[in-house]
Design a protein around this motif. Structure first.
Motif, PDB file in Angstrom:
ATOM      1  N   THR A  18      27.031  -8.551 -47.282  1.00 31.61           N
ATOM      2  CA  THR A  18      26.112  -8.843 -46.185  1.00 31.61           C
ATOM      3  C   THR A  18      25.590 -10.268 -46.266  1.00 31.61           C
ATOM      4  O   THR A  18      25.586 -11.006 -45.286  1.00 31.61           O
ATOM      5  CB  THR A  18      24.929  -7.853 -46.196  1.00 31.61           C
ATOM      6  OG1 THR A  18      25.444  -6.525 -46.056  1.00 31.61           O
ATOM      7  CG2 THR A  18      23.978  -8.135 -45.056  1.00 31.61           C
TER       8      THR A  18
ATOM      9  N   GLN B  44      26.163 -13.426 -43.431  1.00 32.76           N
ATOM     10  CA  GLN B  44      25.000 -13.694 -42.607  1.00 32.76           C
ATOM     11  C   GLN B  44      25.142 -15.024 -41.879  1.00 32.76           C
ATOM     12  O   GLN B  44      25.391 -16.057 -42.505  1.00 32.76           O
ATOM     13  CB  GLN B  44      23.736 -13.708 -43.474  1.00 32.76           C
ATOM     14  CG  GLN B  44      22.446 -13.543 -42.699  1.00 32.76           C
ATOM     15  CD  GLN B  44      22.250 -12.103 -42.224  1.00 32.76           C
ATOM     16  OE1 GLN B  44      22.606 -11.163 -42.910  1.00 32.76           O
ATOM     17  NE2 GLN B  44      21.685 -11.949 -41.046  1.00 32.76           N
TER      18      GLN B  44
ATOM     19  N   GLU C 299      37.504  -1.808 -35.578  1.00 32.69           N
ATOM     20  CA  GLU C 299      36.830  -1.390 -36.812  1.00 32.69           C
ATOM     21  C   GLU C 299      36.423  -2.592 -37.654  1.00 32.69           C
ATOM     22  O   GLU C 299      35.340  -2.615 -38.246  1.00 32.69           O
ATOM     23  CB  GLU C 299      37.759  -0.478 -37.624  1.00 32.69           C
ATOM     24  CG  GLU C 299      37.964   0.895 -37.025  1.00 32.69           C
ATOM     25  CD  GLU C 299      36.678   1.700 -36.947  1.00 32.69           C
ATOM     26  OE1 GLU C 299      35.899   1.683 -37.929  1.00 32.69           O
ATOM     27  OE2 GLU C 299      36.444   2.349 -35.910  1.00 32.69           O
TER      28      GLU C 299
ATOM     29  N   ALA D 208      33.395  -4.344 -36.002  1.00 34.44           N
ATOM     30  CA  ALA D 208      32.162  -3.571 -36.207  1.00 34.44           C
ATOM     31  C   ALA D 208      31.661  -3.711 -37.640  1.00 34.44           C
ATOM     32  O   ALA D 208      30.449  -3.870 -37.875  1.00 34.44           O
ATOM     33  CB  ALA D 208      32.418  -2.103 -35.871  1.00 34.44           C
ATOM     34  N   LEU D 209      32.577  -3.665 -38.604  1.00 34.41           N
ATOM     35  CA  LEU D 209      32.185  -3.766 -40.012  1.00 34.41           C
ATOM     36  C   LEU D 209      31.589  -5.134 -40.315  1.00 34.41           C
ATOM     37  O   LEU D 209      30.547  -5.239 -40.974  1.00 34.41           O
ATOM     38  CB  LEU D 209      33.403  -3.508 -40.900  1.00 34.41           C
ATOM     39  CG  LEU D 209      33.177  -3.611 -42.402  1.00 34.41           C
ATOM     40  CD1 LEU D 209      32.215  -2.533 -42.881  1.00 34.41           C
ATOM     41  CD2 LEU D 209      34.506  -3.498 -43.153  1.00 34.41           C
TER      42      LEU D 209
ATOM     43  N   ALA E  76      30.286  -7.289 -38.188  1.00 33.67           N
ATOM     44  CA  ALA E  76      29.024  -7.457 -37.466  1.00 33.67           C
ATOM     45  C   ALA E  76      27.892  -6.759 -38.207  1.00 33.67           C
ATOM     46  O   ALA E  76      26.774  -7.287 -38.323  1.00 33.67           O
ATOM     47  CB  ALA E  76      29.155  -6.913 -36.048  1.00 33.67           C
ATOM     48  N   ALA E  77      28.175  -5.565 -38.729  1.00 31.17           N
ATOM     49  CA  ALA E  77      27.165  -4.817 -39.478  1.00 31.17           C
ATOM     50  C   ALA E  77      26.761  -5.552 -40.754  1.00 31.17           C
ATOM     51  O   ALA E  77      25.650  -5.375 -41.256  1.00 31.17           O
ATOM     52  CB  ALA E  77      27.696  -3.430 -39.828  1.00 31.17           C
ATOM     53  N   ALA E  78      27.676  -6.400 -41.270  1.00 28.75           N
ATOM     54  CA  ALA E  78      27.389  -7.164 -42.483  1.00 28.75           C
ATOM     55  C   ALA E  78      26.663  -8.472 -42.184  1.00 28.75           C
ATOM     56  O   ALA E  78      26.389  -9.248 -43.098  1.00 28.75           O
ATOM     57  CB  ALA E  78      28.689  -7.450 -43.236  1.00 28.75           C
TER      58      ALA E  78
ATOM     59  N   ILE F 204      29.092  -2.472 -30.108  1.00 23.52           N
ATOM     60  CA  ILE F 204      28.764  -2.955 -31.450  1.00 23.52           C
ATOM     61  C   ILE F 204      27.328  -3.459 -31.513  1.00 23.52           C
ATOM     62  O   ILE F 204      26.611  -3.225 -32.480  1.00 23.52           O
ATOM     63  CB  ILE F 204      29.753  -4.067 -31.879  1.00 23.52           C
ATOM     64  CG1 ILE F 204      31.129  -3.446 -32.144  1.00 23.52           C
ATOM     65  CG2 ILE F 204      29.253  -4.805 -33.124  1.00 23.52           C
ATOM     66  CD1 ILE F 204      32.215  -4.463 -32.434  1.00 23.52           C
ATOM     67  N   GLY F 205      26.903  -4.149 -30.455  1.00 25.84           N
ATOM     68  CA  GLY F 205      25.521  -4.605 -30.418  1.00 25.84           C
ATOM     69  C   GLY F 205      25.379  -6.092 -30.131  1.00 25.84           C
ATOM     70  O   GLY F 205      26.351  -6.778 -29.811  1.00 25.84           O
TER      71      GLY F 205
ATOM     72  N   SER G  29      25.096  -8.641 -31.847  1.00 26.44           N
ATOM     73  CA  SER G  29      25.783  -9.627 -32.686  1.00 26.44           C
ATOM     74  C   SER G  29      27.246  -9.804 -32.302  1.00 26.44           C
ATOM     75  O   SER G  29      27.966 -10.565 -32.955  1.00 26.44           O
ATOM     76  CB  SER G  29      25.697  -9.211 -34.159  1.00 26.44           C
ATOM     77  OG  SER G  29      26.298  -7.944 -34.351  1.00 26.44           O
TER      78      SER G  29
END
Length: 273
Positions: free
Chosen positions: A2, A6, A22, A25-26, A28-30, A51-52, A54
């Motif tokens: 993460t 950033q 996938e 999404a991974l 972006a989540a990081a 995804i959101g 980001s």
């Protein structure tokens, strides 16, 4: 992971579905800012919305140099300089080499190989000017294995590996990392109706995790599962006749086992003469 991602900008081709989705999404989540490019631009924008905040979606035809240039320009304008590119776009036709439609052969070479060449020609010099960057390409275990029923697909993936081997040598010392991710059969539309051989069916998330690990610890050749590369290096030491026997047990014969009905919808998108 993460902290490493950033505020970093990641661009992904073919990112609306499957492995590309996938992976986007991974990452972006990081914490990454993810730009999704896809031939289906509406699907790319829907995926980004899901995804959101980001993530953002764009139209992209990887086979068209100008389209790829426009995609990169749009990403840099909206998100900033691209730190990481993940080439996920890919297509595959399955069947005997003599039965393959000409349109399918051309489409595979254009998307799978020329698309990667476009990405490197357009982005690597920008990364080189900054002294840093990472381009990861989702290739296939077909980059190194003999795959009956996937002749042109294998040619395109062998071509990707060969092209990136040469470019990697040219970029030595530049601060740019190149990586080739080579999974076995993955449960996506591309692999519908195909056989798995000796390896278990992978999920798109398995490949996304391999991408994330490779970003954290850059390597050039990455097979998924990892033992495939080790096994192939060992088998390559055997005499040809014995090597053929072992590989026939490892690698599925798609000519004999393909389910044409299960593939008709997917292949119909790019097999029109």
């Amino acid at each position: 992971m993460t902290g490493m991602l950033q505020y970093r900008v990641v661009a992904s081709t073919g990112g609306a579905n499957g492995i590309g989705r996938e992976t986007a999404a991974l990452l972006a989540a990081a914490g990454a800012r993810v730009a999704i490019g896809d031939y289906d631009g509406e699907a790319a924008r829907r995926t980004a919305q899901e995804i959101g905040a980001s993530a953002v979606g764009f139209d992209l035809d990887v086979t068209d140099y100008d389209s790829f240039a426009a995609f990169l320009a749009s990403v840099e304008s909206e998100c900033g300089p691209i730190d990481i590119l993940v080439n996920s776009a890919g297509v595959m036709w399955v069947g005997g080499f003599a039965d393959e439609p000409e349109s399918a052969a051309r489409r595979q070479l254009d998307v799978n190989l020329l698309g990667v060449i476009h990405s490197v020609k357009l982005l690597a010099p920008r990364m080189q000017a900054r002294g840093a960057g990472h381009i990861l390409t989702i290739a296939s275990a077909a980059s190194i294995l003999p795959t009956p029923g996937e002749a042109t697909y294998a040619a395109s993936k062998h071509g990707v590996l060969g092209y990136l081997k040469a470019v990697r040598t040219e970029l030595r010392g530049s601060g740019i990392h190149l990586s080739v991710i080579m999974p076995t059969v993955v449960d996506t539309a591309l692999a519908a109706g195909t056989s798995m051989g000796s390896a278990a069916m992978l999920q798109p998330g398995d490949v996304a995790q391999a991408v994330a690990r490779t970003i954290a610890r850059p390597r050039f050749e990455v097979t998924v599962p990892g033992y495939v590369g080790i096994a192939y290096r060992f088998v390559s030491l055997l005499p040809q006749r014995l090597r053929d026997v072992v590989l026939a047990r490892m690698v599925p014969d798609q000519v004999a086992s393909v389910d044409r009905g299960a593939r008709s919808g997917y292949e119909g998108q790019f097999t029109q003469e």
